[in-house]
Design a protein around this motif. Structure first.
Motif, PDB file in Angstrom:
ATOM      1  N   ASN A 239     -48.831  20.665  73.639  1.00  0.00           N
ATOM      2  CA  ASN A 239     -48.793  20.712  72.175  1.00  0.00           C
ATOM      3  C   ASN A 239     -47.574  19.997  71.604  1.00  0.00           C
ATOM      4  O   ASN A 239     -47.632  19.430  70.505  1.00  0.00           O
ATOM      5  CB  ASN A 239     -48.823  22.161  71.690  1.00  0.00           C
ATOM      6  CG  ASN A 239     -50.182  22.815  71.909  1.00  0.00           C
ATOM      7  OD1 ASN A 239     -51.178  22.126  72.105  1.00  0.00           O
ATOM      8  ND2 ASN A 239     -50.210  24.139  71.882  1.00  0.00           N
ATOM      9  N   SER A 240     -46.476  19.998  72.354  1.00  0.00           N
ATOM     10  CA  SER A 240     -45.247  19.366  71.877  1.00  0.00           C
ATOM     11  C   SER A 240     -45.374  17.850  71.754  1.00  0.00           C
ATOM     12  O   SER A 240     -44.564  17.203  71.071  1.00  0.00           O
ATOM     13  CB  SER A 240     -44.087  19.712  72.810  1.00  0.00           C
ATOM     14  OG  SER A 240     -44.342  19.236  74.126  1.00  0.00           O
ATOM     15  N   LEU A 241     -46.380  17.251  72.415  1.00  0.00           N
ATOM     16  CA  LEU A 241     -46.564  15.803  72.382  1.00  0.00           C
ATOM     17  C   LEU A 241     -47.370  15.336  71.177  1.00  0.00           C
ATOM     18  O   LEU A 241     -47.494  14.134  70.938  1.00  0.00           O
ATOM     19  CB  LEU A 241     -47.274  15.340  73.659  1.00  0.00           C
ATOM     20  CG  LEU A 241     -46.553  15.615  74.981  1.00  0.00           C
ATOM     21  CD1 LEU A 241     -47.430  15.196  76.152  1.00  0.00           C
ATOM     22  CD2 LEU A 241     -45.208  14.901  75.020  1.00  0.00           C
ATOM     23  N   LYS A 242     -47.890  16.274  70.412  1.00  0.00           N
ATOM     24  CA  LYS A 242     -48.825  15.927  69.339  1.00  0.00           C
ATOM     25  C   LYS A 242     -48.098  15.773  68.007  1.00  0.00           C
ATOM     26  O   LYS A 242     -47.206  16.555  67.689  1.00  0.00           O
ATOM     27  CB  LYS A 242     -49.930  16.970  69.267  1.00  0.00           C
ATOM     28  CG  LYS A 242     -50.747  16.967  70.556  1.00  0.00           C
ATOM     29  CD  LYS A 242     -51.630  18.159  70.729  1.00  0.00           C
ATOM     30  CE  LYS A 242     -52.281  18.137  72.115  1.00  0.00           C
ATOM     31  NZ  LYS A 242     -53.089  19.319  72.385  1.00  0.00           N
ATOM     32  N   PRO A 243     -48.467  14.751  67.230  1.00  0.00           N
ATOM     33  CA  PRO A 243     -47.731  14.479  65.985  1.00  0.00           C
ATOM     34  C   PRO A 243     -48.037  15.500  64.905  1.00  0.00           C
ATOM     35  O   PRO A 243     -49.004  16.255  64.980  1.00  0.00           O
ATOM     36  CB  PRO A 243     -48.254  13.088  65.592  1.00  0.00           C
ATOM     37  CG  PRO A 243     -49.621  13.013  66.196  1.00  0.00           C
ATOM     38  CD  PRO A 243     -49.545  13.785  67.481  1.00  0.00           C
ATOM     39  N   SER A 244     -47.198  15.516  63.892  1.00  0.00           N
ATOM     40  CA  SER A 244     -47.425  16.386  62.737  1.00  0.00           C
ATOM     41  C   SER A 244     -48.635  15.888  61.952  1.00  0.00           C
ATOM     42  O   SER A 244     -49.018  14.715  62.035  1.00  0.00           O
ATOM     43  CB  SER A 244     -46.191  16.406  61.843  1.00  0.00           C
ATOM     44  OG  SER A 244     -45.892  15.095  61.373  1.00  0.00           O
ATOM     45  N   VAL A 245     -49.237  16.784  61.186  1.00  0.00           N
ATOM     46  CA  VAL A 245     -50.456  16.469  60.432  1.00  0.00           C
ATOM     47  C   VAL A 245     -50.317  17.025  59.025  1.00  0.00           C
ATOM     48  O   VAL A 245     -49.479  17.899  58.761  1.00  0.00           O
ATOM     49  CB  VAL A 245     -51.706  17.061  61.120  1.00  0.00           C
ATOM     50  CG1 VAL A 245     -51.907  16.478  62.501  1.00  0.00           C
ATOM     51  CG2 VAL A 245     -51.623  18.586  61.173  1.00  0.00           C
ATOM     52  N   PRO A 246     -51.152  16.562  58.084  1.00  0.00           N
ATOM     53  CA  PRO A 246     -51.156  17.148  56.737  1.00  0.00           C
ATOM     54  C   PRO A 246     -51.600  18.605  56.776  1.00  0.00           C
ATOM     55  O   PRO A 246     -52.214  19.061  57.742  1.00  0.00           O
ATOM     56  CB  PRO A 246     -52.173  16.283  55.983  1.00  0.00           C
ATOM     57  CG  PRO A 246     -52.329  15.049  56.779  1.00  0.00           C
ATOM     58  CD  PRO A 246     -52.067  15.424  58.201  1.00  0.00           C
ATOM     59  N   LYS A 247     -51.303  19.338  55.706  1.00  0.00           N
ATOM     60  CA  LYS A 247     -51.629  20.763  55.678  1.00  0.00           C
ATOM     61  C   LYS A 247     -53.124  21.015  55.810  1.00  0.00           C
ATOM     62  O   LYS A 247     -53.546  22.046  56.326  1.00  0.00           O
ATOM     63  CB  LYS A 247     -51.109  21.390  54.384  1.00  0.00           C
ATOM     64  CG  LYS A 247     -49.632  21.748  54.440  1.00  0.00           C
ATOM     65  CD  LYS A 247     -49.275  22.808  53.435  1.00  0.00           C
ATOM     66  CE  LYS A 247     -47.878  23.352  53.704  1.00  0.00           C
ATOM     67  NZ  LYS A 247     -47.512  24.427  52.763  1.00  0.00           N
TER      68      LYS A 247
END
Length: 426
Positions: A239-247
């Motif tokens: 999970n730490s490898l995944k980018p941030s996303v919109p709400k």
């Protein structure tokens, strides 16, 4: 087989013709400093197919991945190259192709709504011949292009306002993708540039031949279908490898498993005696099974549509509208939200500790749809699966539309196609 497609800025050449002297004089009176009055005409496209192209590559280029090409493009169809290998023209050219937005509206809102050169889709802001009204559906978000085999080339370019042809020569030679696609006459295509493998970073194109304009769809229902176009290995990765996303995508940010069941609950909005708004589930339209979503980026088959009523309300103020919103739950089979108290109970949107754990394990996710809340600052809602427009004497009037929900990596995207409605009467 993954197919590929491109965009056209010059898809068909634009011919501008001067209007009459009297017309120009009239506009000069209205607009100071206007020097001429013009209209835009397009040459007809022979044997057209209709294409809509999205860039779904959301990665950022940084020190950790500096060898990757920038996911910002100039696209060519049937390009011509000079002796140095630089594309200089083509049947179609579309510059400044940016990442897609979370919502692709049913009308060409991008043209004129923004002064930025950056284009969230093709044709988007490009002035090219667009699709017709086909079986009642408005295809103005699709570009016309001559059917047949077409060479598609995506050229990576820096993120700037400098046109592609004015970039330094070495920056005009970065080929991101080069492929051939075969387009059928009068068919409608949705095309995605996306990542196929999360670990190897392999990219490719996904081309889907749509069929909504061929179906006997009811005017009293609205429709939605679902796709999981996530790359291989995404949900299994740390999970730490995944980018941030919109709400709007927050419950999907870690991905979902390859097979998920979809359940819809429809929420009505009522007004209490004190004037506050109350969200209530519509009992007979709660926890409705809407289908199974299977991840597949290698077969471009149209997914079946789930439908539901518009739930119209009428009053004496020239309004015929639906005051409802939609709550979608995605759950790993064979779990069922009706018989499992651990999952959220719509309209509750607070996940809590248990819900967050299910999201991290990729066995549960939810998506919310409500147009009024979508427009609110910092919203976690996508627009409603209905549209409200001024039609005839009614302002607003709610209509059913055809929606597609696409989950790609940790992001969720909604696109909507609408029919033509009666013109507004003021």
């Amino acid at each position: 087989m993954i197919l590929n497609l491109v965009y056209t800025k010059y898809g068909k050449r634009v011919a501008a013709k001067s209007l009459s002297t009297s017309c120009c004089f009239y506009f000069l009176v209205l607009i100071i400093f206007s020097s001429s009055c013009r209209k835009t005409e397009f040459r007809a496209v022979e044997n057209p197919a209709y294409i809509r192209v999205f860039n779904n590559l959301n990665y950022e280029v940084s020190l950790s991945n500096k060898e990757e090409l920038q996911p910002f493009f100039c696209l060519f169809i049937d390009p011509e190259f000079d002796e140095s290998g630089k594309p200089i023209s083509g049947l179609v050219q579309s510059d400044f192709l940016d990442k897609r937005t979370i919502y692709a509206s049913p009308n060409p809102a991008h043209s004129g709504a923004s002064t930025s050169k950056f284009n969230p889709e093709y044709p988007g802001k490009d002035k090219v011949p667009t699709g017709p009204i086909l079986n009642g559906f408005d295809l103005t978000n699709w570009a016309q292009i001559s059917a047949g085999k077409r060479r598609i080339v995506f050229m990576s370019r820096p993120i700037s306002n400098v046109p592609f042809a004015q970039l330094p020569e070495e920056q005009q030679k970065k080929v991101f993708l080069d492929t051939i696609i075969d387009l059928k006459e009068h068919e409608v295509y949705t095309i995605h540039l996306l990542q196929k493998d999360f670990n190897t970073k392999q990219n490719g194109l996904y081309v889907r031949e749509e069929n909504f304009h061929k179906l006997a769809l009811s005017d009293t229902l609205t429709y939605v279908n679902f796709y999981n176009l996530s790359p291989n290995g995404f949900w299994q990765a740390e999970n730490s490898l995944k980018p941030s996303v919109p709400k709007q995508s927050k419950s999907l940010r870690y991905g979902i498993r390859d097979t998920m069941n979809a359940f819809f609950t429809h929420i009505s909005v009522d007004t209490a005696a004190n004037g506050s708004l109350i969200d209530k589930r519509i009992p007979e339209f709660s926890y409705q099974f809407a289908g199974t979503i299977v991840r597949n980026i290698d077969q471009q088959k149209v997914a079946p549509y789930y439908s539901f009523p518009i739930f119209l309300r009428a009053n004496n103020t020239k309004k015929i509208y639906a005051n409802t919103w939609q709550y979608l739950q995605l759950i790993v089979p064979p779990a069922d939200p009706i018989n499992n108290s651990l999952f959220l109970l719509p309209p509750n949107t607070y996940t809590g500790i248990v819900g967050e754990e299910f999201i991290k394990r990729k066995i549960y996710a939810y998506v919310l749809f409500d147009h009024s809340r979508y427009l609110a600052p910092d919203s976690e809602y996508l627009p409603s699966l209905l549209v409200n427009v001024h039609s005839g004497i009614n302002n607003p009037q709610s209509f059913g539309v055809v929606n597609t929900l696409e989950i790609i990596g940790g992001n969720v995207y909604l696109s909507t196609v609408q029919r033509r409605y009666p013109r507004p009467i003021y």
